[in-house]
Design a protein around this motif. Structure first.
Motif, mmCIF file in Angstrom:
data_model
loop_
_atom_site.group_PDB
_atom_site.id
_atom_site.type_symbol
_atom_site.label_atom_id
_atom_site.label_comp_id
_atom_site.label_asym_id
_atom_site.label_seq_id
_atom_site.Cartn_x
_atom_site.Cartn_y
_atom_site.Cartn_z
ATOM 1 N N LYS A 151 -37.319 1.655 13.783
ATOM 2 C CA LYS A 151 -35.973 2.155 14.046
ATOM 3 C C LYS A 151 -34.950 1.461 13.135
ATOM 4 O O LYS A 151 -34.080 2.115 12.556
ATOM 5 N N ASP A 152 -35.093 0.129 12.971
ATOM 6 C CA ASP A 152 -34.191 -0.609 12.091
ATOM 7 C C ASP A 152 -34.363 -0.180 10.634
ATOM 8 O O ASP A 152 -33.380 -0.029 9.904
ATOM 9 N N GLU A 153 -35.603 0.027 10.209
ATOM 10 C CA GLU A 153 -35.848 0.460 8.831
ATOM 11 C C GLU A 153 -35.238 1.836 8.569
ATOM 12 O O GLU A 153 -34.710 2.085 7.493
ATOM 13 N N LYS A 154 -35.283 2.710 9.570
ATOM 14 C CA LYS A 154 -34.678 4.028 9.414
ATOM 15 C C LYS A 154 -33.156 3.910 9.303
ATOM 16 O O LYS A 154 -32.534 4.576 8.476
ATOM 17 N N ARG A 155 -32.550 3.060 10.130
ATOM 18 C CA ARG A 155 -31.095 2.855 10.058
ATOM 19 C C ARG A 155 -30.686 2.368 8.670
ATOM 20 O O ARG A 155 -29.725 2.864 8.090
ATOM 21 N N GLY A 196 -32.396 2.667 5.827
ATOM 22 C CA GLY A 196 -32.653 3.726 4.849
ATOM 23 C C GLY A 196 -31.563 4.776 4.855
ATOM 24 O O GLY A 196 -31.104 5.219 3.793
ATOM 25 N N ASP A 197 -31.132 5.171 6.043
ATOM 26 C CA ASP A 197 -30.047 6.150 6.156
ATOM 27 C C ASP A 197 -28.753 5.602 5.573
ATOM 28 O O ASP A 197 -28.024 6.304 4.869
ATOM 29 N N LEU A 198 -28.452 4.343 5.847
ATOM 30 C CA LEU A 198 -27.227 3.732 5.340
ATOM 31 C C LEU A 198 -27.244 3.643 3.820
ATOM 32 O O LEU A 198 -26.251 3.970 3.162
ATOM 33 N N HIS A 210 -28.844 5.531 1.789
ATOM 34 C CA HIS A 210 -28.681 6.898 1.289
ATOM 35 C C HIS A 210 -27.195 7.283 1.277
ATOM 36 O O HIS A 210 -26.700 7.833 0.282
ATOM 37 N N VAL A 211 -26.492 6.997 2.345
ATOM 38 C CA VAL A 211 -25.061 7.325 2.427
ATOM 39 C C VAL A 211 -24.269 6.532 1.394
ATOM 40 O O VAL A 211 -23.376 7.084 0.721
ATOM 41 N N TYR A 235 -24.773 8.086 -1.954
ATOM 42 C CA TYR A 235 -24.090 9.378 -1.991
ATOM 43 C C TYR A 235 -22.581 9.186 -2.222
ATOM 44 O O TYR A 235 -21.984 9.862 -3.062
#
Length: 66
Positions: free
Chosen positions: A27-31, A33-35, A37-38, A41
């Motif tokens: 869950k932390d790795e996904k957070r 990764g998403d950050l 990416h943003v 961007y």
């Protein structure tokens, strides 16, 4: 042969503590990764590119991500 079922340790016994820990890590790795990416961007939209490492500190846990 070790038991490889999800939620079990190599001896085949249920291991809910390990399972929860692994889920929290994912869950932390996904957070993160998403950050990232943003951030990429937004930088791209502003005409920039992130070239080096970005160090992040989780305000909730105090964990440092490099």
């Amino acid at each position: 042969m070790p038991d490889t079922r999800y939620g079990h340790n190599p001896s085949g016994a249920a291991d809910p503590t390990r399972t929860q820990a692994e889920e929290n890590i994912l869950k932390d790795e996904k957070r993160i990764g998403d950050l990232v990416h943003v951030l990429r961007y937004v930088a791209d939209g502003a005409g920039f590119e992130i070239m080096g490492r970005v160090t992040l500190i989780d305000k909730r846990t105090g964990r440092v991500y490099k």
